[in-house]
Design an enzyme around this catalytic site. Structure first.
Site, PDB file in Angstrom:
ATOM      1  N   HIS A 223       2.222 -14.468   4.376  1.00 56.50           N
ATOM      2  CA  HIS A 223       1.489 -13.491   3.572  1.00 56.50           C
ATOM      3  C   HIS A 223       2.421 -12.429   2.973  1.00 56.50           C
ATOM      4  O   HIS A 223       1.961 -11.469   2.360  1.00 56.50           O
ATOM      5  CB  HIS A 223       0.440 -12.830   4.480  1.00 56.50           C
ATOM      6  N   LYS A 225       5.064 -10.392   0.606  1.00 55.23           N
ATOM      7  CA  LYS A 225       5.358 -10.215  -0.812  1.00 55.23           C
ATOM      8  C   LYS A 225       6.616  -9.366  -0.911  1.00 55.23           C
ATOM      9  O   LYS A 225       6.581  -8.159  -0.646  1.00 55.23           O
ATOM     10  CB  LYS A 225       4.213  -9.512  -1.543  1.00 55.23           C
ATOM     11  N   ASP A 230      19.874  -8.036  -6.065  1.00 58.53           N
ATOM     12  CA  ASP A 230      21.297  -7.742  -5.812  1.00 58.53           C
ATOM     13  C   ASP A 230      21.555  -7.046  -4.483  1.00 58.53           C
ATOM     14  O   ASP A 230      22.614  -6.448  -4.290  1.00 58.53           O
ATOM     15  CB  ASP A 230      21.870  -6.887  -6.941  1.00 58.53           C
ATOM     16  N   HIS A 398      -7.650  -3.681  -2.346  1.00 58.18           N
ATOM     17  CA  HIS A 398      -6.864  -4.682  -1.618  1.00 58.18           C
ATOM     18  C   HIS A 398      -5.651  -4.076  -0.908  1.00 58.18           C
ATOM     19  O   HIS A 398      -4.913  -4.774  -0.232  1.00 58.18           O
ATOM     20  CB  HIS A 398      -6.406  -5.762  -2.624  1.00 58.18           C
ATOM     21  N   LYS A 400      -3.061  -2.082   1.632  1.00 55.82           N
ATOM     22  CA  LYS A 400      -2.896  -2.025   3.087  1.00 55.82           C
ATOM     23  C   LYS A 400      -2.027  -0.799   3.403  1.00 55.82           C
ATOM     24  O   LYS A 400      -0.804  -0.824   3.253  1.00 55.82           O
ATOM     25  CB  LYS A 400      -2.220  -3.288   3.611  1.00 55.82           C
ATOM     26  N   ASP A 405      -0.920  11.570  10.547  1.00 60.18           N
ATOM     27  CA  ASP A 405      -0.643  13.008  10.487  1.00 60.18           C
ATOM     28  C   ASP A 405       0.104  13.328   9.184  1.00 60.18           C
ATOM     29  O   ASP A 405      -0.198  12.783   8.133  1.00 60.18           O
ATOM     30  CB  ASP A 405       0.137  13.443  11.729  1.00 60.18           C
TER      31      ASP A 405
END
Length: 480
Positions: A223, A225, A230, A398, A400, A405
């Site tokens: 999952h 991404k 470089d 979508h 995450k 704090d």
């Protein structure tokens, strides 16, 4: 009427064998399934409905990904000097954390061998248009190599734009490595991949079912991404590659997501995560730049946590639970899927009981009905402990995100569900820097402004069929 006693005898024998196999598989489930609820659910299913449950158990029952860790140990043994030198170079930037989150440092080192480091620069990228622009700009300035990994790649306008950008750099002599998940990208056309390969780009699926014992294990996903350019610039977050992430899917538009751009030692950590996945998929060890280029101007403290079902310890779940336990004043979480395990749920409840402002932001529109329904099953527990739930109303959300704090914010690929905690290969970037934390706070406040606080009594007025569907989804949750 003539009865074929031979056929009856054969069927009876087959029935006995299948039920015996069901009992054997049930014993295996009791000994190996992660949670007691899951072990009970699988055990009952395998004994009662072995004809159906046994094939499902082959596909869905395993929670440990075999062969991955062993392959990495082998290559580490062959190149231990380079690996050790790389880890030592990153460790030179180790930075102490504030007392509030100091316990996360030993966890970081235990799970990855790499601590929170200084010398980083993190830039928050809100939504697809801004993220894609930043990623394509980074690709455009590449001079040596590009590492690109995505769970979903679509053969559409956005996918075409990335493909053309990669091909253009390949024609300039830049080495490009393109890794995708074959289940997440199951609709990606063969012609798309062929055009990349014809241009000299190295392309590979992650090969989830590769290796002895993994052939039937369709339940694992990569999952992650990641984009690395470089060895100096990296990106990580919730956005895959496709038009829908630009809000072009009418059912889910506008699409709300978050990514981030990183510079500094964390780039090498993301690079290492990609190289490990690439080695599993291809058995190739790539020649890349390991020289750290710190950002002295921002000099932010950050850490990259790659996790997955090959981990010796349940790193993703343990790190999140500990992070939740560290919250003293505020714990804001944005996740499209809310199916927490018992440990995470308990940590959320305890945080609220300590007086922490616990807010969980969920989408109002479903893209996966099962997990959407399952989230309703937690309403009574959330209400009892004073945890605030919000439903995002301005399209589909979508992202995450976790905000603790005024000390730390995390952006990445981890959803607050069993799949991300225990079954998927995931990666999160955590930044402990006031400027970045403030930007995440501001972003979430904007999201909350277009969200509605959940009235828990609304669920009590739902029709019986809806409540039944919710309970069934909750009961099936341990099987996944």
């Amino acid at each position: 009427m003539i009865i074929d006693t031979g056929a009856i005898t054969l069927f009876s024998a087959a029935t006995v064998v299948v039920h015996a196999l069901g009992i054997a598989h049930a014993a295996h489930a009791v000994m190996n399934v992660r949670s007691s609820q899951g072990a009970i659910a699988w055990g009952i299913s395998l004994v009662t409905f072995p004809w159906l449950a046994i094939p499902l158990y082959w596909i869905l029952g395993r929670t440990k990904f075999h062969g991955y860790a062993e392959a990495l140990r082998l290559v580490y043994a062959q190149h231990h000097k380079l690996a050790r030198q790389t880890y030592n170079d990153i460790a030179k930037f180790q930075v102490p954390l504030s007392n509030k989150i100091a316990t996360l440092q030993p966890l970081a080192e235990t799970f990855t061998g790499v601590p929170f480091t200084s010398g980083n620069a993190a830039e928050l990228l809100i939504d697809g248009k801004r993220t894609y622009k930043a990623m394509l700009s980074a690709i455009a300035i590449a001079t040596n190599y590009i590492l690109l990994q995505s769970y979903i790649v679509n053969d559409d306008q956005a996918g075409h734009e990335f493909k053309e950008a990669l091909i253009a750099k390949a024609q300039q002599g830049v080495n490009i490595y393109f890794l995708y998940d074959e289940i997440g990208s199951n609709k990606l056309s063969r012609s798309y991949l062929q055009s990349l390969r014809k241009s000299g780009i190295q392309v590979s699926a992650f090969h989830t079912t590769k290796g002895k014992g993994n052939r039937f294990q369709l339940n694992f996903r990569n999952h992650r991404k990641i984009l690395v350019v470089d060895g100096e610039i990296a990106f990580v977050g919730g956005l895959n590659i496709g038009d829908e992430y630009l809000g072009k899917n009418p059912r889910l538009s506008p699409w709300r997501d978050t990514h981030m751009k990183l510079q500094g030692p964390t780039v090498q950590s993301l690079q290492a995560s990609f190289l490990q996945d690439w080695y599993w998929a291809t058995r190739q060890l790539l020649d890349v730049n390991w020289q750290i280029k710190p950002n002295r101007e921002l000099n932010q403290s950050a850490f990259v946590l790659p996790t997955g079902p090959a981990d010796r310890l349940k790193a993703c779940n343990l790190f999140f639970v500990n992070a939740i336990n560290e919250a003293q004043n505020r714990l804001w979480i944005a996740t499209p899927y809310f199916v927490p395990d018992d440990a995470t749920l308990t940590a959320l409840k305890l945080a609220s009981m300590r007086g922490v402002d616990v807010r969980i932001l969920l989408p109002n529109r479903p893209d996966h009905l099962f997990v959407y329904l399952c989230s309703f099953s937690y309403y009574s527990e959330m209400e009892a402990f004073g945890i605030k739930l919000y439903r995002y109303k301005h399209g589909f959300m979508h992202q995450k995100i976790i905000l603790i704090d005024d000390d730390m914010a995390g952006v990445g690929t981890v959803n607050l569900d069993n799949r991300s905690f225990f079954l998927n290969f995931e990666v999160m970037g955590f930044v402990a820097a006031p400027q970045f934390v403030t930007s995440v706070e501001r972003m979430l406040k904007d999201d909350l402004a277009v969200s509605v606080a959940v009235d828990f009594s609304d669920y009590k007025r739902k029709p019986l069929w809806f409540k039944l569907a919710v309970r069934i989804s909750r009961l099936l949750m341990p099987l996944l």
